[in-house]
Scaffold this motif. Structure first.
Motif, mmCIF file in Angstrom:
data_model
loop_
_atom_site.group_PDB
_atom_site.id
_atom_site.type_symbol
_atom_site.label_atom_id
_atom_site.label_comp_id
_atom_site.label_asym_id
_atom_site.label_seq_id
_atom_site.Cartn_x
_atom_site.Cartn_y
_atom_site.Cartn_z
ATOM 1 N N ALA A 112 41.248 49.705 41.618
ATOM 2 C CA ALA A 112 41.437 50.030 43.038
ATOM 3 C C ALA A 112 40.092 50.103 43.756
ATOM 4 C CB ALA A 112 42.176 51.360 43.180
ATOM 5 N N ALA A 113 39.074 50.536 43.016
ATOM 6 C CA ALA A 113 37.741 50.665 43.616
ATOM 7 C C ALA A 113 36.968 49.350 43.593
ATOM 8 C CB ALA A 113 36.962 51.753 42.880
ATOM 9 N N TYR B 142 43.342 51.674 36.392
ATOM 10 C CA TYR B 142 43.946 51.614 37.732
ATOM 11 C C TYR B 142 42.926 52.056 38.791
ATOM 12 C CZ TYR B 142 47.438 52.525 41.427
ATOM 13 O OH TYR B 142 48.155 52.521 42.588
ATOM 14 N N GLY B 143 42.240 53.153 38.503
ATOM 15 C CA GLY B 143 41.248 53.662 39.453
ATOM 16 C C GLY B 143 40.102 52.697 39.674
ATOM 17 N N SER B 144 39.549 52.180 38.579
ATOM 18 C CA SER B 144 38.411 51.266 38.720
ATOM 19 C C SER B 144 38.831 49.960 39.385
ATOM 20 C CB SER B 144 37.775 50.991 37.354
ATOM 21 O OG SER B 144 37.071 52.139 36.919
ATOM 22 N N ILE C 257 45.732 52.088 48.640
ATOM 23 C CA ILE C 257 46.270 51.363 47.478
ATOM 24 C C ILE C 257 47.479 52.152 47.002
ATOM 25 C CG2 ILE C 257 45.850 50.625 45.103
ATOM 26 C CD1 ILE C 257 44.014 49.053 46.824
ATOM 27 N N GLY D 246 36.256 47.284 40.802
ATOM 28 C CA GLY D 246 35.518 46.889 39.611
ATOM 29 C C GLY D 246 36.319 45.950 38.720
ATOM 30 N N ALA E 199 39.423 46.254 48.370
ATOM 31 C CA ALA E 199 39.183 47.397 47.485
ATOM 32 C C ALA E 199 38.792 48.654 48.260
ATOM 33 C CB ALA E 199 38.101 47.041 46.479
ATOM 34 N N LEU E 200 38.983 49.815 47.617
ATOM 35 C CA LEU E 200 38.589 51.091 48.218
ATOM 36 C C LEU E 200 37.088 51.299 48.019
ATOM 37 C CD1 LEU E 200 41.454 53.414 46.887
ATOM 38 C CD2 LEU E 200 41.377 52.098 49.012
#
Lengths: 181, 245, 363
Positions: free
Chosen positions: C67-68, C63-65, C206, C70, C194-195
Motif C-alpha cells: 500500500a505504501a 499488505y502495508g508495504s 487503500i 514498496g 500508493a500512500l
C-alpha cells in the motif's frame, strides 16, 4: 555421460558438503548438474541422503531411480539405500561404520574413512576421504578441480581447515591406489 | 461574528455514521486537530480497522489504509518500514486489538515499532450488534452474555496497557477517557505524546481511550459517561502506565 | 556467473534483483532457505527483513508495504499459505501488487514436508473469500524459479495484483546452477496510487470495503475486466514434441520434469509422446490445450495430487479427446516408469505401446 550418485550418512557426517563440492566442480566444468537433499525431520542424527546427477545433457528428474554410485557412511543408510544401486554399479562404503553383504554384480570399495580422518586429527573430514576415493575411481574431475572448490568453501574463518582437507583428499586417493596395487 | 470553534481542516465535513452518543467522533476529531496543529497532513498515514470505526477514513482527510480485522499493527509495520519518517498511526477498537489482533499488537510493541496506536475501548462489539468484547466488564450484559459476563465461562476483561507495558519494546502507554471536557483535553495530550514518541523515534506508543457505547450499554449518553467514570475505571484505571520521559 | 543455489535461495536473490526491498516471513519447512537467505541479504541492500510473529502477520506486513508503494514479498509452504489466504483476498480486493511464494508440501493438515502439488485448487481458483484471481506461475527448474520470480514483480505492478509462485519441496530444495542475467533494480519510480502522505494532492485511501449498495458490483466488474486482460496477455506454457503426438502429457513444475524424462525415453520407440507444460497456471493455457486436443489421440495429466489441474485440462478439452490422469499424493513423486506404465494402460491396443510396455517390463 550421465553419473547418478546417491550419498548417504548420519546428519553431520558431511554428505552435504561432499555432494556440493562435486556439484560445483561439475558446474565449473560446464556440465549439467542437479543436487537434491532429502531429509527427515531430525536435525541431527537421522539419515541424510542426497541425490546428485551430473550429465553432459539436460537433466530432467533430479530424483534417482537407479544409482550408478552409492557413497555410504553408516550402517542405517546402507540398509536403507543399498537396493538403489544398479547392477554393475559402484559402492563406496565407510568400512569404519558399515558391514556389507555380498553383492555379486556390484563393485564395492571399503574405505575406513572415519579411522583415516581420526588419524589425521579431525573426524569431520571423513567425507573428504571418501571424496578422494571416489575421484580416483570415477575420474570425473581432477583433484585440482575439487581443491579449487574446497578453497571457495573454506574461505574466511575456515581457511585453516584447508590443509587437513587436502590431506584427507590425498589419503582417500591413496586408499584406492592400495586396492589396485 | 467571530467563530470560537471551527472544524479542523483535516476533518471531513460529512454526516456521521456513528450512533448518537458514540465516542468515536470525539477521538477522530482530536486526531484531526493534532494533525492540523502539527502541520503534518502531508506526512501522516492512518490505519482504519474492522469494527465500528471501519469508516474512519471517511472523516480524516489524510492518506489512509484499511486493514483486515485485527491486523492494523502488521499493516502499519509494513507502511512504516517504507516511510520511516512519516507519522503512522492505527485506530483500533477493543475487539480488533485485544481479541483477534492480540498477537499482532503484542509483537508490534515488542519490536518497538515507531507507530502510535489509538485504542478505543468501549467494552463491546458495536458493529455486530453488541456482543462481548475482550474488555467487557465482569457482570456486564451483552448479546452473548445475556446475564452478564461470567468469568468462569467467559474469562476476565483484558487490561491491554498493563499487558503491553511489561514488554521492553513499548515506550509510552497511557489510559485516558473521554467522559468529560477535562478528560477529553487529557486524551488529546496523550495522543500528542504518542505522536511525539514516534517523531523522536522512541518506539511503540499506545493510548487506550475509554469511550461510551450508549446503544449497547443500554443507557443514555449522560449515563454512559458516568458509567465510564464509576464502573469502567475500576477495572481500567486511568493514568500513564509507561513513559520514556 | 553461474551459482549453485537451491530454488528457495534463487527465489530470494531474484526478488532482490527485481527491486524487492521488503520481505516478511515465518519459518516453515521446506521453504526455510528462503527466509534465512533474506535475513542475510536484505540488510546488505538496505532493505527490510522481518521475521513476523505468524504467517498472518507476514502477509499483512506485505499488505502495508504494498500500500505504501514498496516492492514486497512473503513466502511459506502449504499450511502457512492457508493462513495467508485472508490477507491475499484483501490484497486482491485492494488491488495491491506483491509476490507470494508457496513451496508446497503434502497435506491436508500438517501433512508432511515432502514435495506435493496439492495446493493447485487453492492457488488458481482464488484461495480466500470473494471473486478474485491471483496470477500463478509454476517453475520447474531453479533457473526458471529465478526468472519467474523476477517477472512476477513486474506482472504484479502492471496489473496491481498479487502474483503467486507455486513451487514444491523439490524445486525449493533442489540445487542447480543459476544465473541472474536481468538488470539489478534499485530506486524504482514511485507508484502514483500508493500512500505516501497527501502532499500537494488529494488524500488516497487503500481499501476493499464498498458498503454503499451497488458500488461493490461495479468494483467486481472492474476486477473481472482486469482478469480478462490478464488471460489475454499473460498465458505461458512450454510445448515439447507436441506435433503428431499419440499421447500428450500435461504436467507442471516437478511432475513436468519427470514427464520430460518420459518423452526422452519414448524417442527410442515408434511412439510419440508430447508434453504441454503450463507455466502460468492462472491464466491457464486452455486455448492451446484445446487446439492440441483436436490432434492428439488422448491426453494424460500427471500431478503430485489426486487430480486437480486435471479439471482445468478437461474444461479446456471439452470432450474432444479422452483426458486420463496419473497422480501420486502424500509426498509421493511419480517415476518415469510409472508414467510409462500408465500410458500403456490407456493405449492397450496400440502396437507401439506394446513395445513400450516391453521396455517398461525389462526395466
Amino acid at each position: 555421460m550421465t553419473e547418478k550418485v546417491i550419498l548417504a550418512g548420519f546428519g553431520g557426517q558431511g554428505m552435504m558438503l561432499l555432494g556440493r563440492l562435486l556439484a560445483q566442480a561439475a558446474m565449473a566444468n560446464s556440465l549439467y548438474v542437479t543436487y537434491f537433499p532429502s531429509y527427515g525431520t531430525e536435525v541431527r542424527g537421522g539419515t541424510a541422503v542426497y541425490h546428485l546427477v551430473i550429465s553432459s545433457e539436460e537433466i530432467f528428474s533430479p530424483l534417482i531411480e537407479e544409482a550408478d554410485t552409492l557413497i555410504v557412511m553408516n550402517q542405517p543408510s546402507y540398509q536403507k539405500y543399498k537396493e538403489m544401486i544398479k547392477p554393475d554399479g559402484l559402492m563406496l562404503l565407510n568400512s569404519s561404520m558399515v558391514k556389507c553383504d555380498l553383492f555379486p554384480d556390484v563393485k564395492i570399495y571399503k574405505i575406513p574413512a572415519t579411522e583415516i580422518a581420526s588419524k589425521l586429527g579431525n573426524v569431520l573430514v571423513s567425507n573428504i576421504v571418501m571424496l578422494g576415493a571416489y575421484l580416483t575411481i570415477k575420474k570425473l574431475f581432477t583433484a585440482e578441480n575439487i581443491l579449487d572448490q574446497l578453497s571457495i568453501s573454506l574461505s574466511g574463518r575456515k581457511k585453516d581447515l584447508l590443509a587437513i582437507n587436502k590431506q584427507a583428499l590425498e589419503k582417500g586417493m591413496q586408499a584406492i591406489h592400495s586396492f589396485t596395487a | 461574528m467571530q467563530a470560537i470553534c471551527e472544524k479542523p481542516e483535516s476533518f471531513i465535513d460529512t454526516p456521521t455514521h456513528f450512533c448518537p452518543g458514540c465516542g468515536h467522533g470525539i477521538v477522530l476529531r482530536l486526531i484531526a486537530e493534532i494533525i492540523d496543529a502539527w502541520g503534518i497532513r502531508d506526512k501522516t498515514i492512518g490505519l482504519a480497522p474492522v469494527g465500528c470505526s471501519v469508516l474512519a477514513y471517511n472523516y480524516l482527510d489524510i492518506d489512509m489504509c484499511e486493514a483486515a480485522h485485527g491486523r492494523p499493527p502488521a499493516v502499519a509495520t509494513g507502511i512504516k518500514r517504507v516511510h520511516p519518517d512519516h507519522f503512522v498511526f492505527a485506530y483500533q477498537g477493543d475487539g480488533d486489538l485485544a481479541a483477534i489482533g492480540m498477537a499482532e499488537i503484542i509483537h508490534a510493541a515488542n519490536r518497538g515499532e515507531h507507530i502510535t496506536f489509538i485504542f478505543v475501548n468501549n467494552a463491546i462489539y458495536g458493529m455486530t450488534n453488541g456482543q462481548m468484547a475482550p474488555t467487557t466488564l465482569v457482570g456486564q450484559k451483552s448479546a452473548t452474555t445475556l446475564s452478564g459476563r461470567n468469568p468462569s465461562n467467559d474469562g476476565y476483561p483484558i487490561r491491554v496497557c498493563e499487558l503491553l507495558s511489561v514488554l521492553e519494546g513499548s515506550s509510552y502507554i497511557e489510559r485516558v477517557s473521554i467522559s468529560s471536557p477535562e478528560n477529553i483535553r487529557k486524551t488529546k495530550k496523550a495522543i500528542e505524546k504518542g505522536f511525539k514518541t514516534q517523531k523522536e523515534k522512541r518506539g511503540f506508543s499506545l493510548i487506550e481511550i475509554l469511550s461510551p457505547c450508549p446503544i449497547y450499554w443500554r443507557m443514555d449518553a449522560i449515563e454512559s459517561m458516568k458509567y465510564i467514570d464509576e464502573k469502567m475505571t475500576r477495572t481500567f484505571p486511568l493514568g500513564i502506565i509507561k513513559d520514556w520521559e | 556467473m553461474k551459482q549453485l543455489l537451491t530454488g528457495n535461495e534463487a527465489a530470494a536473490e531474484a526478488a532482490i534483483y527485481a527491486g524487492c526491498r521488503y520481505y516478511y516471513g515465518y519459518p516453515i519447512t521446506p521453504q526455510n532457505e528462503l527466509i534465512n537467505y533474506m535475513s542475510v541479504r536484505m540488510p546488505q541492500v538496505k532493505g527490510t527483513f522481518i521475521q513476523a510473529e505468524s504467517e498472518i502477520a507476514a502477509i499483512n506486513m506485505v499488505y502495508g508495504s504494498a500500500a505504501a508503494g514498496g516492492r514486497t514479498m512473503t513466502s511459506s509452504s502449504s499450511p502457512g499459505i492457508s493462513l495467508k489466504q485472508e490477507g491475499i483476498s484483501y490484497l486482491a480486493g485492494s488491488e495491491l501488487p506483491c509476490v507470494i511464494v508457496n513451496i508446497q508440501r503434502g497435506g491436508p493438515g500438517l501433512g508432511d514436508i515432502s514435495a506435493s502439488q496439492a495446493d493447485y485448487f487453492q492457488s488458481v481458483k482464488g484461495g480466500g473469500h470473494g471473486d478474485y484471481r491471483v496470477i500463478v506461475l509454476a517453475p520447474s527448474s531453479v533457473q526458471e524459479m529465478a526468472d519467474l520470480v523476477y517477472d512476477a514483480f513486474d506482472l504484479a505492478d502492471k496489473y496491481r495484483n498479487p502474483v503467486l509462485i507455486l513451487g514444491d519441496a523439490q524445486i525449493g530444495q533442489l540445487m542447480e546452477p543459476v544465473e541472474f542475467k536481468k538488470e539489478f533494480r534499485e530506486n524504482l519510480p514511485q507508484k502514483e496510487w500508493a500512500l505516501t502522505g497527501a502532499k500537494n494532492r488529494n488524500r488516497k485511501i487503500i481499501k476493499s470495503f464498498y458498503p454503499v449498495k451497488g458500488e461493490l458490483e461495479v468494483f467486481n466488474a472492474k476486477l473481472q475486466n482486469k482478469y480478462k486482460e490478464i488471460e489475454k496477455n499473460e498465458v505461458r506454457y512450454e510445448a515439447v514434441n507436441i506435433h503428431k503426438a499419440d499421447v500428450i502429457l500435461v504436467a507442471y513444475g516437478t511432475s513436468a520434469r519427470i514427464c520430460k524424462e518420459v518423452v526422452r525415453k519414448s524417442h527410442q520407440f515408434k511412439f510419440r509422446i508430447g508434453l504441454i507444460r503450463p507455466i502460468s497456471l492462472w491464466p491457464f493455457p486452455s486455448e492451446f490445450i484445446r487446439e492440441m486436443s483436436e490432434r492428439a489421440r488422448c491426453m494424460l495429466t500427471v500431478e503430485m495430487s489426486a487430480g486437480q489441474m486435471l479439471e482445468d485440462v478437461r474444461l479446456a478439452v471439452e470432450g474432444r479427446c479422452p483426458v486420463h490422469f496419473y497422480g501420486r499424493t502424500g509426498g509421493g513423486v511419480p517415476t518415469s516408469l510409472e508414467i510409462i506404465k500408465k500410458i500403456v494402460e490407456i493405449m492397450p491396443k496400440n502396437r507401439a505401446a506394446k513395445t513400450l510396455l516391453q521396455f517398461a517390463e525389462v526395466k
